[in-house]
Design a protein around this motif. Structure first.
Motif, PDB file in Angstrom:
ATOM      1  N   LEU A 183      23.485  15.740 -10.585  1.00  0.00           N
ATOM      2  CA  LEU A 183      22.556  16.184 -11.634  1.00  0.00           C
ATOM      3  C   LEU A 183      21.291  16.846 -11.082  1.00  0.00           C
ATOM      4  CD1 LEU A 183      22.193  16.369 -14.684  1.00  0.00           C
ATOM      5  CD2 LEU A 183      21.135  14.106 -14.635  1.00  0.00           C
ATOM      6  N   PRO A 184      20.628  16.257 -10.073  1.00  0.00           N
ATOM      7  CA  PRO A 184      19.441  16.951  -9.564  1.00  0.00           C
ATOM      8  C   PRO A 184      19.770  18.360  -9.050  1.00  0.00           C
ATOM      9  CG  PRO A 184      19.440  14.665  -8.831  1.00  0.00           C
ATOM     10  CD  PRO A 184      20.786  14.908  -9.469  1.00  0.00           C
ATOM     11  N   ALA A 185      20.896  18.506  -8.364  1.00  0.00           N
ATOM     12  CA  ALA A 185      21.230  19.810  -7.775  1.00  0.00           C
ATOM     13  C   ALA A 185      21.620  20.842  -8.828  1.00  0.00           C
ATOM     14  CB  ALA A 185      22.366  19.649  -6.763  1.00  0.00           C
TER      15      ALA A 185
ATOM     16  N   ALA B 132      30.180  30.430  -4.452  1.00  0.00           N
ATOM     17  CA  ALA B 132      29.447  30.789  -5.663  1.00  0.00           C
ATOM     18  C   ALA B 132      28.489  29.666  -6.063  1.00  0.00           C
ATOM     19  CB  ALA B 132      30.430  31.061  -6.793  1.00  0.00           C
ATOM     20  N   HIS B 133      27.427  30.055  -6.780  1.00  0.00           N
ATOM     21  CA  HIS B 133      26.503  29.106  -7.389  1.00  0.00           C
ATOM     22  C   HIS B 133      25.943  28.126  -6.367  1.00  0.00           C
ATOM     23  CE1 HIS B 133      29.635  30.276 -10.475  1.00  0.00           C
ATOM     24  NE2 HIS B 133      28.563  30.956 -10.823  1.00  0.00           N
ATOM     25  N   SER B 134      25.540  28.693  -5.230  1.00  0.00           N
ATOM     26  CA  SER B 134      24.864  27.926  -4.177  1.00  0.00           C
ATOM     27  C   SER B 134      25.662  26.720  -3.691  1.00  0.00           C
ATOM     28  CB  SER B 134      23.469  27.492  -4.640  1.00  0.00           C
ATOM     29  OG  SER B 134      22.701  28.621  -5.020  1.00  0.00           O
TER      30      SER B 134
ATOM     31  N   LEU C  60      28.108  20.628  -3.538  1.00  0.00           N
ATOM     32  CA  LEU C  60      28.496  20.241  -2.177  1.00  0.00           C
ATOM     33  C   LEU C  60      27.302  19.849  -1.306  1.00  0.00           C
ATOM     34  CD1 LEU C  60      30.928  19.838  -0.327  1.00  0.00           C
ATOM     35  CD2 LEU C  60      30.719  22.226   0.363  1.00  0.00           C
ATOM     36  N   PRO C  61      26.214  20.630  -1.279  1.00  0.00           N
ATOM     37  CA  PRO C  61      25.088  20.190  -0.448  1.00  0.00           C
ATOM     38  C   PRO C  61      24.577  18.802  -0.865  1.00  0.00           C
ATOM     39  CG  PRO C  61      24.825  22.502  -1.029  1.00  0.00           C
ATOM     40  CD  PRO C  61      25.984  21.980  -1.850  1.00  0.00           C
TER      41      PRO C  61
ATOM     42  N   GLY D 145      15.998  25.636  -1.795  1.00  0.00           N
ATOM     43  CA  GLY D 145      15.434  25.070  -0.564  1.00  0.00           C
ATOM     44  C   GLY D 145      16.287  23.933  -0.050  1.00  0.00           C
ATOM     45  N   PHE D 146      16.755  23.104  -0.969  1.00  0.00           N
ATOM     46  CA  PHE D 146      17.578  21.964  -0.554  1.00  0.00           C
ATOM     47  C   PHE D 146      18.928  22.416  -0.014  1.00  0.00           C
ATOM     48  CE2 PHE D 146      21.036  19.089  -1.854  1.00  0.00           C
ATOM     49  CZ  PHE D 146      20.806  18.119  -0.898  1.00  0.00           C
ATOM     50  N   ALA D 147      19.546  23.364  -0.687  1.00  0.00           N
ATOM     51  CA  ALA D 147      20.900  23.764  -0.296  1.00  0.00           C
ATOM     52  C   ALA D 147      20.929  24.276   1.144  1.00  0.00           C
ATOM     53  CB  ALA D 147      21.444  24.823  -1.252  1.00  0.00           C
TER      54      ALA D 147
END
Lengths: 369, 369
Positions: free
Chosen positions: A256-258, B250-252, B256-257, B301-303
């Motif tokens: 959810l956060p992502a 697709a879609h960052s 998965l990250p 940034g997180f990905a």
């Protein structure tokens, strides 16, 4: 024990199959069930099957799953002062309404007993027990609202139960079912924390034919299910109607956060859904609580960074007795990883870390009262 | 035009239904199809249905979906210099093997023509076209490996096609099917970028009965599907066997990250799966490329933070012509949001931003050659 209050480590994600529940699983011939097998080297073994088509014939189970002494030994080994214990999935989902109602009540009393007779922490200023619990509601099809509300009241009156664990099916149609509004209302009024936990994952066909054991349903299916359930709760306006409801999401909120900004964008592009909500989707993320069961510091930091959930809404958990170590003598790698992750989040202060490890749980579950 | 090379904005996630493909969809009576309807105010409208049980009778479609002039106008409106265009889902998945093979070849030639006759960028030192493309493979059940390899070779020889777009079904059993190894091998050798894109989502029952339009399948189902497919690729060892394969998610990368450390932990606890892989699951994340279509700076940034994917592996995209604006005169909110997100990622330098906006694409797709 120091003169000042010791910082407590509190595990809010830790499961049990209470003996009454384990007996029920042993008596069953269909899933969920516990069955006795003999391993290839002739050792008798009990195995737990909780899903149809479960890979590898389920998993071996033993006293870790039901014996309170094992829970306390596990806690001692890992420095855990307090655990807030919950029945593991699939809870009562497979029962008829009358059976679910009876068993919910019995298991809530059993869990109260399990907790109330536990030792006290040796924690300086605090005088609290080592075990508290999440109760169970008889959320199954054909249950009456009044039966569910009676159980909410039961839980609220059992002093060591501070919340309830809930799957994603509701009374059959999921947690966005308007019929659940009286239940949310009662839970909100009773100030019980709802621990939202997955069981079903998504359809097994998506995992394909290659044998990957439990990896895909556990690593992806579980968090996907939680993400879907929480999103449906948000879209249905539950958090607008019950703004003080305290939802705690398993596995750090899954995906959810992502996906929250993507969710907000998809809502933006659908005027009918957008008009139903009071706030941007990301606002509701800031209302949720997340466990810290994500196994990596980047994931924890991101989950609370994103949309200002804030570290005060994140709480340490172990998922015990699942993810056991590969040899019996070591500390559990899953626990060590989650503790190290909390310690290593970029930008977290000592106060953030202490909060996630225990202080946030003391406050959320009102444990010092 | 400046004396030094202007920084280019390159859109690597932008779709087309080429006229040949749109005609095929118009000729069909079952999904996927384009059908003509009359709206309640008497206006004729074409609607696209790409999934069974699609909510709201599909979506209205028009020239944005097939007309190259509309693509260029959209690019001009948003300052996009170059687009790497791909056929939108569901590609050829619904066709017989002979039909898929013929149409893949024809559409690849059509797309080469669409790109090769596009204007050049007005970009100082560069002399490149405004349009490049991802080709299509006839990945359907019963196709022969040699037919797929022929198409890989065709794409490799068409100068304006620099990669290929791929769904998640492979030749029927998904992308972890060992039968695809010769295909991965050929793609790796041809140095084509594989753009992995979702279509099916997960089973529709998980979305429940409340009408949320396209929100749940788009916001959650799409990224879940990509996450599952990429994870299955990782677990099957494809990235160990073909370490130079360039997969663009697709879609960052969907979820998965965010789930990568959970995935690593689940693998750790399954010795059979663990023993099959050369590296920790998170290592493979660092081998992937992600588009920057996540609608928020925290997510971007997180990905790339997570497991050192690095900003050099992230590339701007729009998802045009999907997520259109609610009125026709404005800039597309979805595009503006994604550009703003890139600008606002905490800790990104000007070089990071310029890379994600264009320089990374120039390098990955070798556009300056």
């Amino acid at each position: 024990m120091s003169a000042t209050a010791k910082k407590l480590l509190v595990d809010i994600h830790t499961h049990v199959y209470l003996p009454r529940y384990a007996s029920l699983l042993r008596s069953r011939s269909s899933v969920p069930k516990i069955c006795s097998v003999t391993t290839s080297d002739g050792t008798p073994q009990e195995r737990l099957l909780i899903l149809n088509h479960e890979p590898s014939g389920g998993r071996p189970v033993g006293p870790q799953y039901w014996d309170r002494e094992e829970k306390l030994k596990f806690m001692d080994r890992h420095g855990i002062d307090v655990s807030i214990v919950s029945t593991a999935n699939p809870w009562l989902d497979f029962l008829s309404a009358p059976d679910a109602q009876t068993l919910a009540s019995e298991l809530n009393n059993d869990l109260e007993q399990y907790c109330s007779t536990s030792p006290r922490t040796s924690s300086g200023n605090y005088s609290i027990k080592r075990l508290y619990g999440f109760g169970l509601l008889p959320l199954v099809p054909e249950i009456t609202t009044s039966a569910v509300l009676d159980t909410v009241n039961q839980i609220a009156q059992l002093p060591h139960l501070r919340g309830l664990i809930m799957g994603t099916k509701g009374i059959g149609k999921g947690l966005d079912d308007a019929a659940l509004d009286p239940v949310w209302d009662a839970i909100e009024k009773a100030q019980l924390v709802v621990f939202l936990h997955p069981h079903y994952g998504v359809n097994a066909e998506v995992w394909g034919e290659v044998n990957n054991g439990h990896v895909l349903p556990l690593a992806l299916g579980f968090p996907f299910e939680t993400t879907i359930a929480a999103t449906r709760v948000i879209l249905s306006g539950v958090l607008d109607r019950f703004p003080s409801l305290r939802l705690l999401l398993a596995h750090s909120g899954g995906a959810l956060p992502a996906l929250s900004s993507r969710l907000a964008s998809c809502i933006d592009h659908d005027p009918i859904v957008a008009s139903r909500l009071k706030h941007d989707a990301r606002y509701y993320l800031g209302k949720l609580y997340l466990d810290a069961v994500a196994y990596g510091p980047e994931e924890l930091g991101f989950a609370i960074l994103n949309r200002s959930i804030g570290s005060k809404r994140m709480l340490f958990g172990t998922d015990h007795p699942f993810f056991p170590p590969l040899t019996s003598t070591e500390k559990w790698k899953s626990v060590v990883e989650n503790l190290e992750a909390i310690d290593r989040v970029q930008g977290w202060s000592r106060e953030d870390i202490d909060g996630v490890c225990g202080a946030n749980a003391l406050a959320l579950f009102n444990l010092t009262q």
